[in-house]
Design a protein around this motif. Structure first.
Motif, PDB file in Angstrom:
ATOM      1  N   GLU A 132       0.838  -1.193   0.000  1.00  0.00           N
ATOM      2  CA  GLU A 132       0.000   0.000   0.000  1.00  0.00           C
ATOM      3  C   GLU A 132       0.877   1.248   0.000  1.00  0.00           C
ATOM      4  O   GLU A 132       1.913   1.295   0.647  1.00  0.00           O
ATOM      5  CB  GLU A 132      -0.891  -0.016   1.242  1.00  0.00           C
ATOM      6  N   VAL A 133       0.459   2.242  -0.737  1.00  0.00           N
ATOM      7  CA  VAL A 133       1.173   3.513  -0.823  1.00  0.00           C
ATOM      8  C   VAL A 133       0.290   4.590  -0.221  1.00  0.00           C
ATOM      9  O   VAL A 133      -0.903   4.640  -0.496  1.00  0.00           O
ATOM     10  CB  VAL A 133       1.499   3.849  -2.301  1.00  0.00           C
ATOM     11  N   ASN A 134       0.868   5.439   0.618  1.00  0.00           N
ATOM     12  CA  ASN A 134       0.103   6.492   1.289  1.00  0.00           C
ATOM     13  C   ASN A 134       0.796   7.836   1.154  1.00  0.00           C
ATOM     14  O   ASN A 134       2.025   7.913   1.248  1.00  0.00           O
ATOM     15  CB  ASN A 134      -0.024   6.194   2.791  1.00  0.00           C
ATOM     16  N   VAL A 135       0.012   8.872   0.962  1.00  0.00           N
ATOM     17  CA  VAL A 135       0.486  10.245   1.090  1.00  0.00           C
ATOM     18  C   VAL A 135      -0.539  11.009   1.908  1.00  0.00           C
ATOM     19  O   VAL A 135      -1.715  10.635   1.962  1.00  0.00           O
ATOM     20  CB  VAL A 135       0.717  10.951  -0.263  1.00  0.00           C
ATOM     21  N   THR A 136      -0.086  12.063   2.547  1.00  0.00           N
ATOM     22  CA  THR A 136      -0.976  12.964   3.261  1.00  0.00           C
ATOM     23  C   THR A 136      -0.921  14.306   2.555  1.00  0.00           C
ATOM     24  O   THR A 136       0.165  14.827   2.288  1.00  0.00           O
ATOM     25  CB  THR A 136      -0.542  13.116   4.732  1.00  0.00           C
ATOM     26  N   SER A 178       2.979  14.961   1.623  1.00  0.00           N
ATOM     27  CA  SER A 178       4.039  14.268   2.357  1.00  0.00           C
ATOM     28  C   SER A 178       3.800  12.770   2.352  1.00  0.00           C
ATOM     29  O   SER A 178       2.661  12.308   2.448  1.00  0.00           O
ATOM     30  CB  SER A 178       4.092  14.753   3.808  1.00  0.00           C
ATOM     31  N   ASN A 179       4.896  12.028   2.236  1.00  0.00           N
ATOM     32  CA  ASN A 179       4.814  10.577   2.412  1.00  0.00           C
ATOM     33  C   ASN A 179       5.437  10.163   3.752  1.00  0.00           C
ATOM     34  O   ASN A 179       5.664   8.996   3.995  1.00  0.00           O
ATOM     35  CB  ASN A 179       5.494   9.840   1.258  1.00  0.00           C
TER      36      ASN A 179
END
Length: 135
Positions: free
Chosen positions: A3-7, A20-21
């Motif tokens: 899973e890849v997440n950024v805010t 931001s990661n």
């Protein structure tokens, strides 16, 4: 694939968005003509950047593994959205320039490999985008 997440955060400053990661940060914004301050790439430019950078990295990895003389990859990505009465269609052109001492078969193989980059696969297959509110 993990899973890849950024805010992504936007405050009161008009359209300036911080992405931001957790390790790296960047700023996205809209151009002045759209009411932004042009402090970073726009959202569509970020999408094209994802495809271009993924393609370039994939080509570099493959050429390095094959020990081919690929000196540089230059990608110009362009997008056009064509609306219609039923749905819009998005056309993305990924223009790839390969610099190095490569023969025709190597160049054609690299073009095939470019289409195997993970972001190209994501954009070429059905995508489901879901949004929800969190407390």
């Amino acid at each position: 694939m993990a899973e890849v997440n950024v805010t992504v955060t936007i405050g009161k400053e008009r359209y300036k968005t911080e992405v931001s990661n957790g390790r790296n940060n960047l700023i996205a914004d809209e151009p002045e003509s759209m009411g932004g301050a042009d402090l970073g790439l726009g959202p569509k430019e970020l999408l094209l950047s994802s495809l271009g950078s993924c393609t370039a990295i994939t080509l570099r990895m493959y050429a390095d593994r094959k020990q081919w003389d690929l000196q540089e990859v230059i990608i110009t990505a362009k997008m056009e959205v064509v609306p219609s009465s039923h749905q819009q269609t998005t056309y993305i052109k990924n223009h790839i320039k390969l610099v190095g001492n490569l023969d025709d078969s190597q160049r054609q193989r690299l073009l095939q490999i470019a289409k195997l980059c993970p972001v190209h696969k994501i954009l070429s297959n059905p995508i489901v985008v879901d949004g929800n509110l969190v407390p």
